[in-house]
Every structure is written in C-alpha cells, then in structure tokens.
Design a protein around this motif. Structure first.
Motif, PDB file in Angstrom:
ATOM      1  N   VAL A   1       0.666   1.278  -5.243  1.00 45.93           N
ATOM      2  CA  VAL A   1       0.613   0.155  -4.303  1.00 45.93           C
ATOM      3  C   VAL A   1      -0.590   0.324  -3.389  1.00 45.93           C
ATOM      4  CG1 VAL A   1       3.128  -0.233  -4.266  1.00 45.93           C
ATOM      5  CG2 VAL A   1       2.066   1.196  -2.515  1.00 45.93           C
ATOM      6  N   LYS A   2      -1.038  -0.816  -2.870  1.00 41.80           N
ATOM      7  CA  LYS A   2      -2.027  -0.816  -1.788  1.00 41.80           C
ATOM      8  C   LYS A   2      -1.233  -1.184  -0.546  1.00 41.80           C
ATOM      9  CE  LYS A   2      -5.698  -2.410  -4.782  1.00 41.80           C
ATOM     10  NZ  LYS A   2      -6.528  -3.569  -5.144  1.00 41.80           N
ATOM     11  N   TYR A   3      -1.293  -0.295   0.427  1.00 44.21           N
ATOM     12  CA  TYR A   3      -0.474  -0.478   1.621  1.00 44.21           C
ATOM     13  C   TYR A   3      -1.236   0.044   2.822  1.00 44.21           C
ATOM     14  CZ  TYR A   3       2.778   1.245   5.160  1.00 44.21           C
ATOM     15  OH  TYR A   3       3.380   1.539   6.343  1.00 44.21           O
ATOM     16  N   SER A   4      -1.222  -0.731   3.884  1.00 44.75           N
ATOM     17  CA  SER A   4      -1.762  -0.245   5.153  1.00 44.75           C
ATOM     18  C   SER A   4      -0.751  -0.574   6.238  1.00 44.75           C
ATOM     19  CB  SER A   4      -3.110  -0.886   5.466  1.00 44.75           C
ATOM     20  OG  SER A   4      -2.978  -2.282   5.594  1.00 44.75           O
ATOM     21  N   ARG A   5      -0.689   0.265   7.235  1.00 49.39           N
ATOM     22  CA  ARG A   5       0.268   0.085   8.326  1.00 49.39           C
ATOM     23  C   ARG A   5       0.105  -1.308   8.924  1.00 49.39           C
ATOM     24  NH1 ARG A   5       1.117   4.431  13.177  1.00 49.39           N
ATOM     25  NH2 ARG A   5       3.059   3.527  13.926  1.00 49.39           N
ATOM     26  N   TYR A   6       1.192  -2.012   9.072  1.00 48.62           N
ATOM     27  CA  TYR A   6       1.252  -3.377   9.613  1.00 48.62           C
ATOM     28  C   TYR A   6       0.577  -4.410   8.712  1.00 48.62           C
ATOM     29  CZ  TYR A   6       2.464  -0.619  13.712  1.00 48.62           C
ATOM     30  OH  TYR A   6       3.042   0.294  14.553  1.00 48.62           O
TER      31      TYR A   6
ATOM     32  N   SER B   1      -0.047  -6.059   4.539  1.00 46.48           N
ATOM     33  CA  SER B   1       0.765  -6.485   3.400  1.00 46.48           C
ATOM     34  C   SER B   1       0.757  -5.395   2.327  1.00 46.48           C
ATOM     35  CB  SER B   1       0.251  -7.808   2.840  1.00 46.48           C
ATOM     36  OG  SER B   1      -1.063  -7.651   2.359  1.00 46.48           O
ATOM     37  N   ILE B   2       1.658  -5.549   1.392  1.00 49.10           N
ATOM     38  CA  ILE B   2       1.826  -4.586   0.304  1.00 49.10           C
ATOM     39  C   ILE B   2       1.475  -5.294  -0.992  1.00 49.10           C
ATOM     40  CG2 ILE B   2       3.477  -3.140  -0.939  1.00 49.10           C
ATOM     41  CD1 ILE B   2       5.166  -3.252   1.727  1.00 49.10           C
ATOM     42  N   GLU B   3       0.665  -4.630  -1.801  1.00 46.67           N
ATOM     43  CA  GLU B   3       0.303  -5.174  -3.110  1.00 46.67           C
ATOM     44  C   GLU B   3       0.468  -4.095  -4.163  1.00 46.67           C
ATOM     45  OE1 GLU B   3      -3.518  -7.100  -3.404  1.00 46.67           O
ATOM     46  OE2 GLU B   3      -3.508  -7.459  -1.238  1.00 46.67           O
ATOM     47  N   LEU B   4       0.869  -4.500  -5.340  1.00 45.61           N
ATOM     48  CA  LEU B   4       0.918  -3.568  -6.456  1.00 45.61           C
ATOM     49  C   LEU B   4      -0.496  -3.357  -6.988  1.00 45.61           C
ATOM     50  CD1 LEU B   4       3.973  -5.028  -8.398  1.00 45.61           C
ATOM     51  CD2 LEU B   4       3.913  -2.858  -7.164  1.00 45.61           C
ATOM     52  N   THR B   5      -0.816  -2.132  -7.350  1.00 46.06           N
ATOM     53  CA  THR B   5      -2.063  -1.888  -8.058  1.00 46.06           C
ATOM     54  C   THR B   5      -1.854  -2.317  -9.508  1.00 46.06           C
ATOM     55  OG1 THR B   5      -1.433   0.341  -8.716  1.00 46.06           O
ATOM     56  CG2 THR B   5      -2.614   0.113  -6.596  1.00 46.06           C
ATOM     57  N   GLU B   6      -2.900  -2.235 -10.292  1.00 40.56           N
ATOM     58  CA  GLU B   6      -2.772  -2.592 -11.712  1.00 40.56           C
ATOM     59  C   GLU B   6      -1.726  -1.705 -12.394  1.00 40.56           C
ATOM     60  OE1 GLU B   6      -5.665  -2.451 -15.537  1.00 40.56           O
ATOM     61  OE2 GLU B   6      -6.522  -3.368 -13.717  1.00 40.56           O
ATOM     62  N   ASP B   7      -1.774  -0.402 -12.131  1.00 38.58           N
ATOM     63  CA  ASP B   7      -0.780   0.518 -12.711  1.00 38.58           C
ATOM     64  C   ASP B   7       0.617   0.221 -12.175  1.00 38.58           C
ATOM     65  OD1 ASP B   7      -2.591   1.855 -14.304  1.00 38.58           O
ATOM     66  OD2 ASP B   7      -2.836   3.541 -12.923  1.00 38.58           O
TER      67      ASP B   7
ATOM     68  N   LYS C   1       6.940 -10.933  -5.605  1.00 39.19           N
ATOM     69  CA  LYS C   1       5.679 -11.566  -5.988  1.00 39.19           C
ATOM     70  C   LYS C   1       5.922 -12.673  -7.012  1.00 39.19           C
ATOM     71  CE  LYS C   1       1.284 -10.570  -8.194  1.00 39.19           C
ATOM     72  NZ  LYS C   1       0.513  -9.594  -8.943  1.00 39.19           N
ATOM     73  N   LYS C   2       6.747 -12.376  -8.012  1.00 38.73           N
ATOM     74  CA  LYS C   2       7.050 -13.366  -9.064  1.00 38.73           C
ATOM     75  C   LYS C   2       7.796 -14.575  -8.510  1.00 38.73           C
ATOM     76  CE  LYS C   2       6.651 -12.741 -13.122  1.00 38.73           C
ATOM     77  NZ  LYS C   2       5.670 -13.225 -14.057  1.00 38.73           N
ATOM     78  N   SER C   3       8.530 -14.378  -7.426  1.00 40.43           N
ATOM     79  CA  SER C   3       9.279 -15.492  -6.831  1.00 40.43           C
ATOM     80  C   SER C   3       8.372 -16.410  -6.012  1.00 40.43           C
ATOM     81  CB  SER C   3      10.418 -14.967  -5.952  1.00 40.43           C
ATOM     82  OG  SER C   3       9.903 -14.447  -4.743  1.00 40.43           O
ATOM     83  N   GLY C   4       7.099 -16.026  -5.893  1.00 42.85           N
ATOM     84  CA  GLY C   4       6.160 -16.880  -5.194  1.00 42.85           C
ATOM     85  C   GLY C   4       5.802 -16.417  -3.795  1.00 42.85           C
ATOM     86  N   LYS C   5       6.345 -15.291  -3.374  1.00 41.55           N
ATOM     87  CA  LYS C   5       6.025 -14.775  -2.043  1.00 41.55           C
ATOM     88  C   LYS C   5       4.557 -14.362  -2.025  1.00 41.55           C
ATOM     89  CE  LYS C   5       8.053 -12.536   1.751  1.00 41.55           C
ATOM     90  NZ  LYS C   5       7.758 -13.533   2.756  1.00 41.55           N
ATOM     91  N   LYS C   6       3.795 -14.972  -1.137  1.00 39.67           N
ATOM     92  CA  LYS C   6       2.348 -14.734  -1.082  1.00 39.67           C
ATOM     93  C   LYS C   6       2.003 -13.372  -0.494  1.00 39.67           C
ATOM     94  CE  LYS C   6       1.017 -18.884  -2.453  1.00 39.67           C
ATOM     95  NZ  LYS C   6       1.114 -19.052  -3.853  1.00 39.67           N
ATOM     96  N   GLU C   7       2.674 -13.020   0.581  1.00 35.23           N
ATOM     97  CA  GLU C   7       2.378 -11.776   1.274  1.00 35.23           C
ATOM     98  C   GLU C   7       3.674 -10.997   1.469  1.00 35.23           C
ATOM     99  OE1 GLU C   7       0.865 -11.480   5.553  1.00 35.23           O
ATOM    100  OE2 GLU C   7      -0.962 -11.536   4.325  1.00 35.23           O
ATOM    101  N   ILE C   8       3.702  -9.776   0.989  1.00 40.34           N
ATOM    102  CA  ILE C   8       4.902  -8.948   1.076  1.00 40.34           C
ATOM    103  C   ILE C   8       4.663  -7.879   2.137  1.00 40.34           C
ATOM    104  CG2 ILE C   8       6.429  -7.393  -0.186  1.00 40.34           C
ATOM    105  CD1 ILE C   8       5.406  -8.946  -2.745  1.00 40.34           C
ATOM    106  N   ARG C   9       5.619  -7.787   3.042  1.00 40.43           N
ATOM    107  CA  ARG C   9       5.506  -6.825   4.153  1.00 40.43           C
ATOM    108  C   ARG C   9       6.707  -5.883   4.128  1.00 40.43           C
ATOM    109  NH1 ARG C   9       1.538  -7.645   7.576  1.00 40.43           N
ATOM    110  NH2 ARG C   9       0.466  -9.630   7.646  1.00 40.43           N
ATOM    111  N   ILE C  10       6.617  -4.855   4.956  1.00 43.32           N
ATOM    112  CA  ILE C  10       7.675  -3.849   5.057  1.00 43.32           C
ATOM    113  C   ILE C  10       9.033  -4.511   5.324  1.00 43.32           C
ATOM    114  CG2 ILE C  10       8.526  -1.916   6.466  1.00 43.32           C
ATOM    115  CD1 ILE C  10       6.301  -1.042   4.653  1.00 43.32           C
ATOM    116  N   GLY C  11       9.077  -5.463   6.253  1.00 47.45           N
ATOM    117  CA  GLY C  11      10.330  -6.139   6.595  1.00 47.45           C
ATOM    118  C   GLY C  11      10.929  -6.897   5.424  1.00 47.45           C
TER     119      GLY C  11
END
Length: 152
Positions: free
Chosen positions: A57-62, A64-70, A21-31
């Motif tokens: 994390v907030k994650y749904s199958r297929y 993107s992955i996001e960190l929650t506040e915690d 995320k810090k490197s600028g990646k907008k959407e992070i996926r499993i791959g």
C-alpha cells in the motif's frame, strides 16, 4: 515476497481496501477502513504501516490509502478466491449462505494462494464444462451423503 508472508489479518485489510475501491470509493482513509473492519483507528494505522513496509500500500499519515500494483494483484486474487469459493459452497454443495460466507473467508486465508487458484480453476471447470443436469445430480448426491451419520 510470497503471499504466504502476509498474515490473514493483513490480507483482510488488503481485500477491504480493494472492495472499497471497487465499490467506487474515490479516496480511502484510515477511518473508512476502521468502519469497514469494525476496528479501532490505531489497529488500522499499524496494519497500514506494515503493509507499506511490504510495498503493498501507499500510505501517509492523515492521507489516503492506495494499493500498490502488487497489493492490488494480491487483493484481487484473495477476493476472487473468496467469492468463487462462496459460490461453490452455496450453489454446488448447498451450504447455507451465512455458513458459506464464513467458510469462504477461512479458505481465502487458510489455503496457500497457489492451491486456492487451483481450487478456483476446478470450480470454474465444474461450472462451465458440466451440463446443468450433471451439476444438479452431483449437488443432490452430496446432499444425500451429507445427511448420513458418520460412523467411528
């Protein structure tokens, strides 16, 4: 939940997401995580499910992955501990960079987060409050003492 409840492996996933995320990646996926961590897709999926159950994390199958506040808070602390300890090992103790990178990772996951925060504060104090000449003398002293053979 305490930070110590999160296994070192799951901590690695959190910091990988944070760094992507810090490197600028907008959407992070499993791959993306599988490539970053050099692991197989099912390993990442299992880890994301565990982290989602912990509300890190907030994650749904297929999706993107996001960190929650915690999750972001924990990942930020872990990342800071590793970076600061790496810098301390290289710049203060004269440890070679490759070794320091590995050791910093061990400290990041092997020390209680509260203890690590105190270490970071101490290292910060040494860097900000000691004159350059004093830091240089300490480094020289450590390098001289490190060359001594330990007697048993």
């Amino acid at each position: 939940m305490r930070n110590s409840d999160i296994t070192p492996g799951l901590q690695e996933y959190l910091t990988s997401i944070y760094r992507l995320k810090k490197s600028g990646k907008k959407e992070i996926r499993i791959g993306d995580l599988a490539r970053e961590r050099n692991v197989r897709l099912p390993s990442v999926t299992g880890a994301m499910k565990r982290l989602a159950k912990m509300n890190l994390v907030k994650y749904s199958r297929y999706g993107s992955i996001e960190l929650t506040e915690d999750g972001e808070r924990i990942a930020e602390v872990l990342d800071r501990i590793e970076r600061d300890f790496y810098s301390f090992l290289v710049n203060f103790l004269g440890v070679p960079e490759d070794e320091a990178r590995e050791e910093a990772c061990h400290v990041e996951h092997g020390v209680n987060v509260e203890t690590a925060k105190r270490l970071v504060a101490f290292m910060d104090y040494l860097n900000k409050c000691l004159p350059e000449e004093e830091r240089r003398r300490i480094k020289e002293y450590i390098e001289e003492r490190a060359d001594l053979k330990c007697s048993t």
